[in-house]
Design an enzyme around this catalytic site. Structure first.
Site, PDB file in Angstrom:
ATOM      1  N   ASP A  24       1.799   6.925  31.615  1.00 20.55           N
ATOM      2  CA  ASP A  24       1.128   6.074  30.640  1.00 20.55           C
ATOM      3  C   ASP A  24       1.597   4.629  30.807  1.00 20.55           C
ATOM      4  O   ASP A  24       2.793   4.351  30.904  1.00 20.55           O
ATOM      5  CB  ASP A  24       1.430   6.574  29.230  1.00 20.55           C
ATOM      6  CG  ASP A  24       0.876   5.661  28.169  1.00 20.55           C
ATOM      7  OD1 ASP A  24      -0.339   5.698  27.924  1.00 20.55           O
ATOM      8  OD2 ASP A  24       1.675   4.886  27.588  1.00 20.55           O
ATOM      9  N   GLY A  25       0.644   3.716  30.836  1.00 23.52           N
ATOM     10  CA  GLY A  25       0.982   2.330  31.108  1.00 23.52           C
ATOM     11  C   GLY A  25       1.834   1.675  30.053  1.00 23.52           C
ATOM     12  O   GLY A  25       2.723   0.871  30.370  1.00 23.52           O
ATOM     13  N   SER A  27      -7.450  -5.662  40.306  1.00 29.12           N
ATOM     14  CA  SER A  27      -6.407  -6.613  39.923  1.00 29.12           C
ATOM     15  C   SER A  27      -5.094  -6.420  40.675  1.00 29.12           C
ATOM     16  O   SER A  27      -4.426  -7.416  40.982  1.00 29.12           O
ATOM     17  CB  SER A  27      -6.202  -6.580  38.408  1.00 29.12           C
ATOM     18  OG  SER A  27      -6.248  -5.277  37.901  1.00 29.12           O
ATOM     19  N   HIS A  30      -2.816  -0.397  33.379  1.00 32.07           N
ATOM     20  CA  HIS A  30      -3.925   0.497  33.725  1.00 32.07           C
ATOM     21  C   HIS A  30      -4.511  -0.017  35.043  1.00 32.07           C
ATOM     22  O   HIS A  30      -5.543  -0.682  35.072  1.00 32.07           O
ATOM     23  CB  HIS A  30      -4.998   0.503  32.633  1.00 32.07           C
ATOM     24  CG  HIS A  30      -4.499   0.910  31.285  1.00 32.07           C
ATOM     25  ND1 HIS A  30      -3.752   0.075  30.476  1.00 32.07           N
ATOM     26  CD2 HIS A  30      -4.643   2.075  30.585  1.00 32.07           C
ATOM     27  CE1 HIS A  30      -3.466   0.702  29.345  1.00 32.07           C
ATOM     28  NE2 HIS A  30      -3.987   1.906  29.390  1.00 32.07           N
ATOM     29  N   HIS A  57     -11.142 -11.095  36.432  1.00 29.68           N
ATOM     30  CA  HIS A  57     -10.388 -11.354  37.659  1.00 29.68           C
ATOM     31  C   HIS A  57     -10.280 -12.841  37.972  1.00 29.68           C
ATOM     32  O   HIS A  57      -9.263 -13.284  38.533  1.00 29.68           O
ATOM     33  CB  HIS A  57     -11.026 -10.606  38.826  1.00 29.68           C
ATOM     34  CG  HIS A  57     -10.835  -9.130  38.745  1.00 29.68           C
ATOM     35  ND1 HIS A  57     -11.686  -8.220  39.366  1.00 29.68           N
ATOM     36  CD2 HIS A  57      -9.880  -8.377  38.116  1.00 29.68           C
ATOM     37  CE1 HIS A  57     -11.254  -6.994  39.116  1.00 29.68           C
ATOM     38  NE2 HIS A  57     -10.182  -7.064  38.374  1.00 29.68           N
ATOM     39  N   ASP A  87      -5.477  -3.526  30.661  1.00 28.99           N
ATOM     40  CA  ASP A  87      -6.902  -3.373  30.958  1.00 28.99           C
ATOM     41  C   ASP A  87      -7.288  -1.895  30.862  1.00 28.99           C
ATOM     42  O   ASP A  87      -7.606  -1.257  31.866  1.00 28.99           O
ATOM     43  CB  ASP A  87      -7.165  -3.937  32.366  1.00 28.99           C
ATOM     44  CG  ASP A  87      -8.608  -3.772  32.812  1.00 28.99           C
ATOM     45  OD1 ASP A  87      -9.477  -3.601  31.939  1.00 28.99           O
ATOM     46  OD2 ASP A  87      -8.851  -3.818  34.029  1.00 28.99           O
ATOM     47  N   GLU A 142      -0.694   3.902  36.635  1.00 28.66           N
ATOM     48  CA  GLU A 142      -2.015   4.534  36.633  1.00 28.66           C
ATOM     49  C   GLU A 142      -1.823   6.023  36.395  1.00 28.66           C
ATOM     50  O   GLU A 142      -1.146   6.696  37.163  1.00 28.66           O
ATOM     51  CB  GLU A 142      -2.744   4.284  37.947  1.00 28.66           C
ATOM     52  CG  GLU A 142      -4.094   4.980  38.050  1.00 28.66           C
ATOM     53  CD  GLU A 142      -5.003   4.698  36.856  1.00 28.66           C
ATOM     54  OE1 GLU A 142      -5.494   5.678  36.253  1.00 28.66           O
ATOM     55  OE2 GLU A 142      -5.211   3.505  36.526  1.00 28.66           O
TER      56      GLU A 142
END
Length: 259
Positions: free
Chosen positions: A141-142, A99, A42, A19, A162, A117
Site C-alpha cells: 500500500d502506497g 510518472s 500509486h 505529468h 495518484d 504499487e
C-alpha cells in the site's frame, strides 16, 4: 481495489495536465544543487505502449498526447517533452512514460526514488520499466510505504499521490492521510492528483484540503470526455509547498489544455 490498469487511459488529457505539472516541479527542484527524494504512492507500471490494444480501445491517447504533439501544444524544452523524447529514444515512438519514468528522466545522480504499487501485474511491469534507474520499488500500500519512510533522506523532495479513485472512501480518507504525512514531512512538496467527474464528488475533499492548507496551489482543467460514456470531464492537482514558479506554469497549462 486491484483492478485498475492505467494502460487504457495512458497519455490522455488528464495525464498531460498531471505529468506536465509534475515534470515542471521536478525540473525546477533539480535546478538547485541539493539532492532530493521522489516518492510515489500509486506508481502503476511506469511505461505504456500507446499502440497496445488496451490503449487503442479507448481512444484517450489520441485525444491527449497524440493530438497535443500534432498541434504543437508544448515547446520542445517543456520538461514533459524532454522526458518523453528521452523515453521514446529508448523505448520507441509509441511509448508513453508514466510518472516514474518521467521522474527517472529528470532526477540526477544522488537523488532517490521510492515507488509503491500494490497491483501484482502492474508491480511486476514497474520493476521491468524501472530497471537500471536505482528506484526502490515496494509491493505494498502506497500510504503505508510513505508513512514508513517520511521524512525521507534526502529530506528535500516531492511526493506524488495518484490513486485510481476506484474506492469511493478515498475521497474521505485522503485529506487525513495527507495531513499526517505533512506533519511528519513539513518541508516536502506533496502533490495530489484527482479526477473531475460529472457528479463533482471531489469537491468536499477539496474543501477539506483547502481549509487545512490555505497556501497550497490548486490547478484544474476541464475537457470533453474522450467518449460520450466516459465520466471524467477534467483533471485537478493540489500541491502543498509548491515550487515558487509553479503557479505561472499551472496557469499557462490551464490555457493550453482548454482546447
Amino acid at each position: 481495489m486491484l483492478s485498475y490498469q492505467h494502460i487504457y487511459h495512458a497519455g490522455n488529457m488528464a495525464d498531460l495536465h498531471k505529468h506536465a505539472l509534475l515534470a515542471t516541479m521536478l525540473a525546477q527542484m533539480a535546478a538547485k544543487p541539493k539532492p532530493m527524494s521522489y516518492i510515489e504512492t500509486h506508481a502503476g507500471r511506469g511505461l505504456y505502449d500507446l499502440d497496445a490494444p488496451e490503449a487503442l480501445r479507448t481512444g484517450e491517447a489520441q485525444a491527449g498526447i497524440t493530438r497535443a504533439l500534432g498541434a504543437g501544444w508544448f515547446a520542445a524544452d517543456q520538461p514533459l517533452m524532454l522526458a518523453l523524447t528521452m523515453v521514446r529514444a529508448e523505448a520507441g515512438p509509441d511509448a508513453y512514460p508514466g510518472s516514474p519514468r518521467i521522474a527517472a528522466a529528470l532526477l540526477r545522480p544522488g537523488d532517490t526514488m521510492h515507488l509503491a504499487e500494490l497491483h501484482p501485474g502492474e508491480h511486476a511491469a514497474l520493476i521491468t520499466a524501472m530497471r537500471g534507474t536505482g528506484a526502490r520499488i515496494y509491493g505494498q500500500d502506497g500510504f503505508t510505504m510513505a508513512h514508513s519512510i517520511c521524512p525521507p533522506e534526502p529530506r528535500r523532495g516531492l511526493m506524488l499521490i495518484d490513486p485510481s479513485w476506484e474506492v469511493k472512501s478515498d475521497y474521505q480518507s485522503i485529506p487525513a492521510a495527507i495531513t499526517k504525512l505533512h506533519r511528519k514531512w513539513n518541508v516536502g512538496v506533496i502533490a495530489l492528483w484527482y479526477p473531475i467527474l460529472r457528479d463533482n464528488r471531489h469537491k468536499a475533499m477539496l474543501d477539506r484540503l483547502r481549509s487545512g492548507f490555505v497556501e497550497a496551489l490548486c490547478s484544474e482543467v476541464s475537457f470533453p470526455p474522450a467518449q460520450a460514456r466516459h465520466g471524467m470531464i477534467g483533471s485537478g492537482m493540489f500541491v502543498i509547498n509548491p515550487p515558487w514558479r509553479l503557479a505561472n506554469e499551472a496557469r499557462r497549462l490551464e490555457q493550453v489544455l482548454a482546447r
